[in-house]
Design a protein around this motif. Structure first.
Motif, mmCIF file in Angstrom:
data_model
loop_
_atom_site.group_PDB
_atom_site.id
_atom_site.type_symbol
_atom_site.label_atom_id
_atom_site.label_comp_id
_atom_site.label_asym_id
_atom_site.label_seq_id
_atom_site.Cartn_x
_atom_site.Cartn_y
_atom_site.Cartn_z
ATOM 1 N N GLY A 53 56.662 57.086 53.594
ATOM 2 C CA GLY A 53 56.472 58.268 54.366
ATOM 3 C C GLY A 53 55.646 59.226 53.285
ATOM 4 O O GLY A 53 54.833 59.974 53.857
ATOM 5 N N LEU A 104 56.810 70.734 56.724
ATOM 6 C CA LEU A 104 57.744 69.927 56.378
ATOM 7 C C LEU A 104 59.109 70.209 55.986
ATOM 8 O O LEU A 104 60.128 69.897 56.254
ATOM 9 C CB LEU A 104 57.179 68.794 55.225
ATOM 10 C CG LEU A 104 57.900 67.525 54.894
ATOM 11 C CD1 LEU A 104 58.255 66.536 56.278
ATOM 12 C CD2 LEU A 104 57.446 66.770 53.889
ATOM 13 N N THR A 107 61.048 71.640 58.894
ATOM 14 C CA THR A 107 61.379 70.510 60.030
ATOM 15 C C THR A 107 62.257 69.398 59.338
ATOM 16 O O THR A 107 62.093 68.232 59.897
ATOM 17 C CB THR A 107 60.204 70.043 60.668
ATOM 18 O OG1 THR A 107 59.059 69.449 59.724
ATOM 19 C CG2 THR A 107 59.661 71.374 61.498
ATOM 20 N N ALA A 108 62.773 69.471 58.235
ATOM 21 C CA ALA A 108 63.290 68.440 57.392
ATOM 22 C C ALA A 108 64.507 67.583 58.089
ATOM 23 O O ALA A 108 64.345 66.408 58.169
ATOM 24 C CB ALA A 108 63.860 68.813 56.105
ATOM 25 N N TRP A 111 63.012 65.235 60.808
ATOM 26 C CA TRP A 111 62.654 63.681 60.068
ATOM 27 C C TRP A 111 63.934 63.033 59.867
ATOM 28 O O TRP A 111 63.783 61.874 59.743
ATOM 29 C CB TRP A 111 61.489 63.981 59.130
ATOM 30 C CG TRP A 111 60.280 64.794 59.571
ATOM 31 C CD1 TRP A 111 60.239 66.230 59.381
ATOM 32 C CD2 TRP A 111 59.269 64.263 60.595
ATOM 33 N NE1 TRP A 111 59.016 66.299 60.150
ATOM 34 C CE2 TRP A 111 58.481 65.419 60.784
ATOM 35 C CE3 TRP A 111 59.210 63.250 61.061
ATOM 36 C CZ2 TRP A 111 57.343 65.193 61.710
ATOM 37 C CZ3 TRP A 111 58.099 63.060 62.115
ATOM 38 C CH2 TRP A 111 57.244 64.088 62.115
ATOM 39 N N GLN A 112 64.760 63.580 59.144
ATOM 40 C CA GLN A 112 66.100 62.928 58.814
ATOM 41 C C GLN A 112 66.606 62.460 59.924
ATOM 42 O O GLN A 112 66.908 61.117 59.724
ATOM 43 C CB GLN A 112 67.090 63.990 57.957
ATOM 44 C CG GLN A 112 68.298 63.251 57.606
ATOM 45 C CD GLN A 112 69.532 63.499 58.527
ATOM 46 O OE1 GLN A 112 69.630 64.590 59.351
ATOM 47 N NE2 GLN A 112 70.292 62.332 58.993
ATOM 48 N N GLN A 114 65.271 61.146 62.434
ATOM 49 C CA GLN A 114 64.410 60.010 63.116
ATOM 50 C C GLN A 114 64.425 58.732 62.144
ATOM 51 O O GLN A 114 64.387 57.603 62.768
ATOM 52 C CB GLN A 114 63.003 60.589 63.202
ATOM 53 C CG GLN A 114 62.744 61.820 64.229
ATOM 54 C CD GLN A 114 63.328 61.520 65.525
ATOM 55 O OE1 GLN A 114 62.808 60.628 66.056
ATOM 56 N NE2 GLN A 114 64.101 62.518 65.906
ATOM 57 N N PHE A 115 64.587 58.969 60.991
ATOM 58 C CA PHE A 115 64.465 57.793 60.039
ATOM 59 C C PHE A 115 65.489 57.475 59.106
ATOM 60 O O PHE A 115 65.422 56.331 58.450
ATOM 61 C CB PHE A 115 63.120 57.950 59.087
ATOM 62 C CG PHE A 115 61.705 58.168 60.277
ATOM 63 C CD1 PHE A 115 61.283 57.086 61.061
ATOM 64 C CD2 PHE A 115 61.161 59.211 60.222
ATOM 65 C CE1 PHE A 115 60.287 56.902 61.734
ATOM 66 C CE2 PHE A 115 60.000 59.472 61.071
ATOM 67 C CZ PHE A 115 59.595 58.464 61.879
ATOM 68 N N ILE A 126 63.789 65.115 51.672
ATOM 69 C CA ILE A 126 62.674 65.568 52.418
ATOM 70 C C ILE A 126 62.096 66.786 51.941
ATOM 71 O O ILE A 126 60.807 66.936 51.648
ATOM 72 C CB ILE A 126 62.825 65.481 53.999
ATOM 73 C CG1 ILE A 126 63.269 64.028 54.343
ATOM 74 C CG2 ILE A 126 61.256 65.882 54.629
ATOM 75 C CD1 ILE A 126 63.552 63.910 55.796
ATOM 76 N N SER A 130 58.633 67.850 50.197
ATOM 77 C CA SER A 130 57.633 68.797 50.668
ATOM 78 C C SER A 130 57.207 69.827 49.513
ATOM 79 O O SER A 130 55.937 70.213 49.517
ATOM 80 C CB SER A 130 58.317 69.523 51.778
ATOM 81 O OG SER A 130 59.263 70.377 51.440
#
Length: 487
Positions: A53, A104, A107-108, A111-112, A114-115, A126, A130
């Motif tokens: 990523g 980033l 919005t960490a 994303w955490q 999601q993945f 994350i 950033s």
């Protein structure tokens, strides 16, 4: 400049950049035995997702402006004009990285979800990434500027400094302080922070105030770079997105095995990356020489023979490398590593194949074929991973990567015809692939007998390759002999 002199220079620069690659890849090789004894395959799955990523973000932030900067840099001999070119990239890259880094960080959590596994630590990983994004701007720019100036040794020194700092902080945070997975990302941040002043020292004469950003140059550079974005995103999809597909179809420990396979295969990047870094400055600098096309044609044979041989050796002995570097839990990554090694070879081949289009400043075909390749990869992943597992993901990468050099050789020929020796090169590649395939088909339980068998296959392939290319081998040794006499 003669053919011998040009090839000598290409090989010399490749060797210097290869030394940089040795130390860069050494990080992966050096840290793999440490990581595989501290982290589980499931942990390695998290590392793989975050690593790939981060690479995607880095590609997006560069926005192919490094390629545009190289092309515009060599269009003029004026240092003042070159300074404007470089600062146009620097300030675009820095502001873009700062903006994405802030976004980033904020919005960490999204994303955490999601993945990654649900954990406060995952959000921290994350956010540390950033913070690192704007810091790496300076080392990336500095290494490229030193390449443009043909200062390969300084470029290597800067890369080496990055590598040693990263190793030092990984040992500190991961091994000594036992900080777990977050230790990896604290190490990256600390290393990047310390390399910033060194980078600025090397390029202090190039970096100016934001007013050196050229509104006149930027549109043209952006127009050149924009069609390459599908190519760079396609590069990521083709080479690194596999972990995300595997994460959807298979248990997370399989993601970890695939990531280990990537790490072993990346050793082949010692040769391919070295060649790629040396190739563009070399090609542009001899473009106006009368024998340029002859040099480019001979370069393909040099690449296939030398780089192909190196990749073949890594692929044949991938299992033995895993036995040395990892524990038994990771041995299942051997075939993946062997397959992905040839993907590294194809990536370097794509660099040569796109020369004609780059010379003509026609970047659309490269962007288009990478996009097509990425779409094909998605289809291959859906078709092969459920049936063949992680090996299916590796095969999907190679199948989709193969169409890029095939198309670009054809397309580039229309812009700038080069008499490449295709038939001979195809036979050599098939011989290398066949040697690796036989090494798995005839695999034996006894480790030492297996090693002897593989060595015999490699020796047979070497003899056959030498016989097929007697003239080129003779010319190569003549070049080496002349180089010694000059020295």
């Amino acid at each position: 400049m003669s053919l011998h002199a040009n090839i000598k220079r290409l090989l010399s620069d490749s060797v210097i950049y290869g030394l940089s690659g040795v130390f860069t890849r050494f990080i992966s090789v050096f840290l793999t035995p440490i990581y595989t004894r501290i982290y589980t395959p499931e942990d390695y799955g998290v590392i793989g997702i975050l690593t790939n990523g981060y690479i995607l973000l880095s590609i997006l932030l560069v926005f192919s402006m490094d390629a545009a900067t190289a092309r515009w840099y060599f269009d003029t001999e004026s240092k003042e004009q070159r300074k404007r070119v470089i600062n146009t990239w620097i300030w675009f890259y820095l502001i873009f990285s700062l903006a994405v880094g802030v976004l980033l960080f904020v919005t960490a959590g999204f994303w955490q979800q999601q993945f990654l596994p649900e954990s406060p630590d995952s959000i921290l990983f994350i956010r540390l990434i950033s913070l690192n994004l704007p810091l790496v701007v300076w080392s990336t720019v500095a290494i490229n500027i030193l390449r443009f100036e043909l200062k390969a040794k300084k470029s290597v020194f800067l890369s080496l400094s990055q590598s040693l700092l990263l190793i030092f902080f990984n040992i500190l945070f991961v091994v000594l302080l036992r900080m777990g997975l977050q230790g990896i990302y604290w190490a990256q941040l600390a290393g990047s922070l310390l390399v910033v002043p060194l980078s600025l020292f090397f390029i202090k004469e190039w970096v100016g105030y934001p007013k050196l950003f050229s509104k006149d140059l930027f549109p043209g550079m952006l127009k050149f770079a924009f069609p390459l974005m599908p190519a760079t995103i396609g590069y990521w999809v083709i080479n690194l997105s596999g972990v995300f597909f595997i994460n959807e179809f298979l248990p997370q420990e399989k993601v970890g095995l695939y990531q280990i396979g990537i790490s072993v295969a990346s050793v082949s990047g010692l040769a391919t990356t070295a060649f790629q870094q040396a190739w563009s400055p070399f090609a542009f600098s001899i473009l106006n020489q009368p024998n340029a096309k002859q040099v480019f044609a001979f370069s393909l044979k040099v690449y296939v023979l030398l780089v192909g041989l190196f990749c073949m050796l890594i692929a044949v002995f991938a299992f033995e490398a895993l036995v040395i570097l990892t524990t038994e839990a990771y041995y299942g990554a051997a075939l993946v590593a062997s397959i992905l090694t040839f993907n590294s070879f194809l990536m370097g081949l794509s660099t040569i194949s796109g020369l004609g289009a780059t010379v003509a400043k026609k970047t659309f075909p490269l962007g288009m074929i990478n996009l097509v390749s990425a779409i094909l990869l998605i289809g291959f992943n859906f078709a092969l991973i459920p049936v063949l597992g992680i090996e299916g993901a590796a095969l999907a990468v190679c199948f989709s990567q193969l169409i890029i050099p095939c198309y670009m050789f054809w397309k580039s020929h229309q812009y700038y015809a080069i008499p490449f020796p295709f038939l001979n090169s195809i036979f050599l590649v098939l011989l290398m692939v066949g040697t690796v395939t036989l090494s798995y088909l005839f695999k034996q339980e006894n480790v030492w007998f297996n090693f002897v068998l593989k060595s015999g296959l490699v020796i047979f392939a070497l003899v056959l390759m030498g016989w097929m290319n007697k003239t080129e081998v003779s010319r190569f040794f003549e070049l080496v002999k002349k180089s010694r006499l000059v020295a």
